[in-house]
Scaffold this motif. Structure first.
Motif, short mmCIF file in Angstrom:
data_model
loop_
_atom_site.label_atom_id
_atom_site.label_comp_id
_atom_site.label_asym_id
_atom_site.label_seq_id
_atom_site.Cartn_x
_atom_site.Cartn_y
_atom_site.Cartn_z
N VAL A 186 0.84 -1.20 0.00
CA VAL A 186 0.00 0.00 0.00
C VAL A 186 0.87 1.25 0.00
O VAL A 186 0.56 2.25 -0.68
N ASN A 187 1.97 1.22 0.74
CA ASN A 187 2.90 2.35 0.73
C ASN A 187 3.44 2.60 -0.67
O ASN A 187 3.54 3.75 -1.12
N ALA A 188 3.78 1.52 -1.39
CA ALA A 188 4.30 1.66 -2.75
C ALA A 188 3.24 2.26 -3.68
O ALA A 188 3.55 3.09 -4.54
N MET A 189 1.99 1.85 -3.49
CA MET A 189 0.91 2.37 -4.33
C MET A 189 0.63 3.84 -4.03
O MET A 189 0.63 4.69 -4.94
N ILE A 190 0.38 4.14 -2.76
CA ILE A 190 -0.14 5.45 -2.38
C ILE A 190 0.96 6.51 -2.28
O ILE A 190 0.85 7.59 -2.85
N HIS A 191 2.00 6.19 -1.54
CA HIS A 191 3.06 7.18 -1.33
C HIS A 191 4.12 7.12 -2.42
O HIS A 191 4.75 8.14 -2.72
N GLY A 192 4.33 5.93 -3.02
CA GLY A 192 5.31 5.80 -4.08
C GLY A 192 4.78 6.25 -5.42
O GLY A 192 5.18 7.28 -5.95
N LEU A 194 1.51 7.16 -6.40
CA LEU A 194 0.59 8.30 -6.44
C LEU A 194 1.17 9.55 -5.77
O LEU A 194 0.59 10.63 -5.88
N GLU A 195 2.29 9.39 -5.06
CA GLU A 195 3.00 10.51 -4.42
C GLU A 195 2.10 11.33 -3.49
O GLU A 195 2.08 12.57 -3.54
N ILE A 196 1.36 10.64 -2.63
CA ILE A 196 0.44 11.32 -1.72
C ILE A 196 1.06 11.40 -0.33
O ILE A 196 1.52 10.39 0.21
N ASP A 197 1.07 12.58 0.24
CA ASP A 197 1.66 12.83 1.55
C ASP A 197 0.73 12.30 2.64
O ASP A 197 -0.47 12.60 2.67
N SER A 198 1.29 11.51 3.55
CA SER A 198 0.49 10.93 4.63
C SER A 198 -0.07 11.99 5.57
O SER A 198 -1.03 11.73 6.30
#
Length: 311
Positions: A186-192, A194-198
């Protein structure tokens, strides 16, 4: 709908019990409560819940002792810890002892429900049919995933079925492998990709975070990127490699994932869980690939997984 999953909440604070119970019941879960580990263990044996959410610091039997008893007695129920400042060392010990995840008390309102939902999804995915005896000695598989998070529990279920045939992990280890994979993918998808800041999760109950995910799933180049997941497993253990197509990140920018004092910080929570649950964790120089190894025997010098990991 939560399909009436039964959750046992354990805390000696009446205020904390009420807060967590309201959060869970509002989302459709059936909740029972206990005020210490002794009472909780008796309730688990009397009527197995689907999940336990427990505080760490309690009289009679604390959260760490409860996790150890559940693991020792091989009771098939995942445990989520609620952690407060000052309990970092105990929480780290509990994660090593078999707890599935943790939620800082300072972030209960935003993190508890997503963590509960994900843990229950992964628990269901891990319950595979073990009737067919297998002669499988080694396997290697790879997937190219879109950024759809709904794919992750099914993928982990597939991984668990492979590991059930190959490696001698106990139920707690299976759950921890599932949690580590979920965090990494999920980290790879969302933060990697899609480049979305947590940090967006802290705003307006997390709605801007969800809106940004929906937008970038259909926006180039973000939505066009893939997560490449590779598994190499044998009788001695398993190696996972997860790579995204994003710009990468600097590991120095997140709290030390091996330091228990960072347990109460939201940033880097996934890496802390991964480093706790896996025997070996490596990142590439760019910061867009992670390799994780989980062994099931102490001597892996002759295993294909050990040989590959040293290359």
């Amino acid at each position: 709908m939560a399909d009436q999953h039964r959750i046992l909440v354990v805390d000696d604070s009446a205020t904390q019990l009420i807060q967590i119970r309201m959060l869970l019941e509002t989302s459709g879960y059936e909740v029972s409560v206990a005020t210490d580990g002794v009472q909780a263990l008796a309730k688990v044996k009397e009527q197995m819940p689907d999940l336990v959410v427990t505080d760490l610091q309690m009289p009679n039997m604390d959260g760490l002792e409860l996790v150890r008893e559940i693991t020792t007695q091989q009771l098939p129920v995942p445990v989520i810890l609620t952690t407060a400042a000052g309990s970092e060392l105990i929480a780290a010990q509990a994660l090593h002892a078999g707890a599935a995840s943790y939620v800082p008390k300072s972030a209960l309102a935003t993190i508890l429900l997503p963590t509960v939902r994900r843990t229950l999804e992964l628990q269901k995915a891990a319950q595979t049919n073990q009737l067919l005896a297998s002669c499988l000695d080694r396997t290697e598989m790879s997937w190219a995933l879109t950024n759809d998070q709904s794919l992750v529990p099914d993928l982990i279920g597939r991984v668990e079925s492979i590991l059930n045939e190959l490696a001698d992990y106990d139920p707690g280890q299976h759950m921890q492998i599932a949690m580590a994979l979920d965090e990494a993918i999920v980290n790879a998808m969302i933060h990697g990709n899609l480049e979305i800041d947590s940090e967006l999760r802290r705003m307006e109950d997390g709605q801007p975070y969800l809106d940004m995910i929906d937008a970038r799933m259909n926006e180039s180049p973000y939505g066009d990127r893939r997560v490449y997941f590779r598994l190499v497993a044998d009788r001695e253990g398993v190696m996972f490699t997860i790579r995204d197509e994003g710009p990468g990140f600097c590991l120095d920018d997140v709290p030390d994932p091996t330091d228990p004092s960072n347990l109460d910080k939201e940033g880097g929570r996934g890496l802390l869980l991964i480093n706790t649950f896996m025997d070996e964790v490596k990142h590439n120089e760019k910061g867009n690939e992670i390799t994780m190894i989980k062994r099931c025997v102490s001597d892996v010098q002759e295993s294909p997984v050990a040989e590959e990991s040293s290359v």
